[in-house]
Structure formats: structure tokens, C-alpha cells
Scaffold this motif. Structure first.
Motif, mmCIF file in Angstrom:
data_model
loop_
_atom_site.group_PDB
_atom_site.id
_atom_site.type_symbol
_atom_site.label_atom_id
_atom_site.label_comp_id
_atom_site.label_asym_id
_atom_site.label_seq_id
_atom_site.Cartn_x
_atom_site.Cartn_y
_atom_site.Cartn_z
ATOM 1 N N CYS A 11 50.098 33.777 40.295
ATOM 2 C CA CYS A 11 49.934 32.672 41.381
ATOM 3 C C CYS A 11 50.992 31.822 41.381
ATOM 4 O O CYS A 11 51.377 30.827 42.069
ATOM 5 C CB CYS A 11 48.635 32.097 41.319
ATOM 6 N N SER A 19 43.429 34.493 41.789
ATOM 7 C CA SER A 19 43.306 36.071 41.366
ATOM 8 C C SER A 19 42.500 36.267 40.278
ATOM 9 O O SER A 19 42.194 35.543 39.458
ATOM 10 C CB SER A 19 44.760 36.129 40.725
ATOM 11 N N HIS A 94 43.797 39.084 44.661
ATOM 12 C CA HIS A 94 44.667 38.241 44.448
ATOM 13 C C HIS A 94 44.946 37.910 46.114
ATOM 14 O O HIS A 94 45.026 38.591 47.004
ATOM 15 C CB HIS A 94 46.211 38.986 44.263
#
Length: 122
Positions: A11, A19, A94
């Protein structure tokens, strides 16, 4: 977006990313519990995504699924990807917003809504 050897991209510094593979509390979200045949799990996941406002499945390839969602707040597009780890009994997730817009935890809320919808279908 995308996976490399079963791992999603990080991220980074994004405030609008969650995520299940993240190590920090800011980005970490629990994976979605799942079990069963991968083909059935991926169909159920796709149906759950389609049932959420603005959700659209873009790609399903084996145990990997990529989707996009229209944000309810800013009407921007957000991306999400999922990987079903059958041995662990989870779907890793994600999700990240496109662009530089703050989504007011929209990705996190959406994944929690998806979790509930998916788990009810199992």
C-alpha cells in the motif's frame, strides 16, 4: 495492482488502501474466510462483488479476481484484487483508490460489506 509470487503490491503511503497482506495497522484488514472448490468460491465472490453498489468484476483467472468499484462518496473508481488461498481457507484482498482522493475509509467499509455478503453465501 497485481501479484508477484502470491504477494500483492504494498500500500505504500496511500491513505486509501487496505490489504490482508499488510503488516501495519493503518492498512491491515483481515482476509475473507472461504473454503471449497476454487471455481465455486470465485463465482460466489464475483456474485458478492456484483451485488455491491458500483461493483464490477474485470478479470477472473484461476484463484485471482480483479474488480473495480465506483466510490459512493466521490464517485471515483477504486480497484480491488482478491486471491483465494485454498490451503489457508482465506481470500486475500488488496483494495486501493485511484487518484489522490481521500475516500473516508470507503475501501475498508466496502471490503467489510463484501465480507458479510460473501460469508452469507457460503
Amino acid at each position: 495492482m497485481g501479484m508477484h509470487e502470491g504477494v500483492f503490491a504494498t500500500c505504500g503511503e496511500s491513505d486509501d488502501c487496505v490489504s490482508s497482506q499488510a503488516n501495519d495497522a493503518k492498512h491491515k484488514i483481515a482476509p475473507i474466510k472461504a473454503n471449497g472448490d476454487p471455481e465455486i468460491v470465485m463465482v460466489d465472490l464475483g456474485n458478492a462483488i456484483d451485488s455491491i453498489f458500483g461493483g464490477k468484476v474485470l478479470l477472473v483467472q484461476d484463484n485471482y479476481l480483479r474488480a473495480e468499484f465506483k466510490s459512493t462518496v466521490m464517485r471515483t473508481m477504486d480497484d480491488a484484487e482478491f486471491f483465494y488461498d485454498q490451503h489457508a481457507g482465506v481470500i486475500h484482498v488488496h483494495a486501493i483508490s485511484r487518484g489522490d482522493f481521500f475516500d473516508f475509509d470507503g475501501n475498508r467499509d466496502r471490503i467489510e460489506e463484501l465480507r458479510q455478503t460473501f460469508e452469507e453465501s457460503q
